[in-house]
Write an enzyme that holds these catalytic residues in place. Sequence first.
Site, PDB file in Angstrom:
ATOM      1  N   ASP A  59       0.812  -1.263  -0.067  1.00  0.00           N
ATOM      2  CA  ASP A  59      -0.047  -0.016   0.184  1.00  0.00           C
ATOM      3  C   ASP A  59       0.942   1.164   0.146  1.00  0.00           C
ATOM      4  O   ASP A  59       1.738   1.465   1.048  1.00  0.00           O
ATOM      5  CB  ASP A  59      -0.928  -0.179   1.311  1.00  0.00           C
ATOM      6  N   ALA A 182      -8.952  17.514  -7.395  1.00  0.00           N
ATOM      7  CA  ALA A 182      -7.576  17.100  -6.250  1.00  0.00           C
ATOM      8  C   ALA A 182      -7.099  16.104  -7.278  1.00  0.00           C
ATOM      9  O   ALA A 182      -5.677  16.064  -7.343  1.00  0.00           O
ATOM     10  CB  ALA A 182      -8.323  16.347  -5.158  1.00  0.00           C
ATOM     11  N   TYR A 183      -7.607  15.492  -7.992  1.00  0.00           N
ATOM     12  CA  TYR A 183      -6.876  14.424  -9.047  1.00  0.00           C
ATOM     13  C   TYR A 183      -6.103  15.128 -10.054  1.00  0.00           C
ATOM     14  O   TYR A 183      -4.756  14.896 -10.085  1.00  0.00           O
ATOM     15  CB  TYR A 183      -8.039  13.371  -9.871  1.00  0.00           C
ATOM     16  N   VAL A 185      -4.590  18.023  -9.423  1.00  0.00           N
ATOM     17  CA  VAL A 185      -3.643  18.709  -9.010  1.00  0.00           C
ATOM     18  C   VAL A 185      -2.383  17.755  -8.329  1.00  0.00           C
ATOM     19  O   VAL A 185      -1.362  17.890  -8.614  1.00  0.00           O
ATOM     20  CB  VAL A 185      -3.976  19.457  -7.743  1.00  0.00           C
ATOM     21  N   LYS A 187      -1.685  14.939 -10.093  1.00  0.00           N
ATOM     22  CA  LYS A 187      -0.904  14.598 -11.202  1.00  0.00           C
ATOM     23  C   LYS A 187       0.046  15.706 -11.539  1.00  0.00           C
ATOM     24  O   LYS A 187       0.967  15.370 -12.000  1.00  0.00           O
ATOM     25  CB  LYS A 187      -1.974  14.164 -12.533  1.00  0.00           C
ATOM     26  N   VAL A 216      -8.629   5.307 -20.735  1.00  0.00           N
ATOM     27  CA  VAL A 216      -8.763   3.976 -21.113  1.00  0.00           C
ATOM     28  C   VAL A 216      -9.847   3.346 -19.932  1.00  0.00           C
ATOM     29  O   VAL A 216     -10.377   3.402 -18.997  1.00  0.00           O
ATOM     30  CB  VAL A 216      -7.288   3.220 -20.287  1.00  0.00           C
ATOM     31  N   ARG A 217     -10.215   2.195 -20.741  1.00  0.00           N
ATOM     32  CA  ARG A 217     -11.462   1.364 -19.928  1.00  0.00           C
ATOM     33  C   ARG A 217     -10.982   0.492 -18.692  1.00  0.00           C
ATOM     34  O   ARG A 217     -10.672  -0.678 -18.942  1.00  0.00           O
ATOM     35  CB  ARG A 217     -12.172   0.472 -21.361  1.00  0.00           C
ATOM     36  N   THR A 218     -11.052   1.150 -17.706  1.00  0.00           N
ATOM     37  CA  THR A 218     -10.494   0.478 -16.427  1.00  0.00           C
ATOM     38  C   THR A 218     -11.467   0.786 -15.545  1.00  0.00           C
ATOM     39  O   THR A 218     -12.556   1.697 -15.692  1.00  0.00           O
ATOM     40  CB  THR A 218      -9.417   0.879 -15.856  1.00  0.00           C
TER      41      THR A 218
END
Length: 259
Positions: A59, A182-183, A185, A187, A216-218
Amino acid sequence: MPRTVLITGANRGLGLETARQLALRGDHVILTSRDDASGRAAVDELARDGIPVDYRTLDVTNADDIRRIAAEFSADPRLAVLINNAAVSLHGFNSDVVRRTLATNFYGAMNLTEALLPVIADGGIIVNVSSGMGELSAYSRKLAARFSDPSIDREKLQALLDEFAAAVAAGRQGYEGWPSSAYRVSKAALNAYTRILAGELKPRGIRVNSVCPGWVRTRMGGASASRDVAKGAASIVWAATLDAPTSGGFYRDGRALTW
Ligand code: NAP
């Protein structure tokens, strides 16, 4: 000798597919996951296809896990490639989401990398799996300039992230020129870290690049995404198998992106 490659968040999605593609090329892959059941299921899935990989629990927000992993590598054999792939994209936008997103997507990648630096082979490779969402076009000009300042270091970068967290806590992020994500920032910070590290590791010949896999398809990208996981992982594999001195850049499909 096969190269040893460690991939974070590899129990599913792009991490798992990257593990598959690199192991098929002959690398000794260490697939890591924060969840043992799904991590071991991923290893079994690859084994059924005749693709052997090793497994470790990791983790990236857990300091004990990071210490244990770092202690496992000694001077020989060293780690040839580290792929910081684990990330979260959480719903909502508040202080808690900011804290948890940065903890995984930025601090998780940075803390793991710093712990492993002594055991990464000279001439090795670090891939930070980033996103086009990290591009600085969503920021005020002033903030974008601070992120892309060539003299930025860890301290200045962390100070920027503390400012972001304080702005969100005070509800002032819009006025201060931050994107409402937040994502994004996390990155942008990961990309800044890529540049810092690339400069520092030049004398050791370690190449450090950020990569965007595309949409991407995830589980993260969703079912409507334009790319399948094999195509997305190919961008990561490209950066993980570079034989050029390319370092300190941001790429998708092997082509440079703007920061
Ligand atoms: P995903 O299917 O949601 O997989 C994310 C992986 O990260 C999972 O294995 C997850 O583990 C793991 N993870 C989350 N927190 C972790 C932690 N604290 N420690 C260790 N592992 C952790 O997402 P994906 O699409 O494969 O994304 C992989 C990378 O590509 C990410 O860096 C993402 O930001 C980037 N990316 C994806 C897209 C896209 O369209 N999919 C676009 C641009 C960039 P659990 O299973 O335990 O949750």
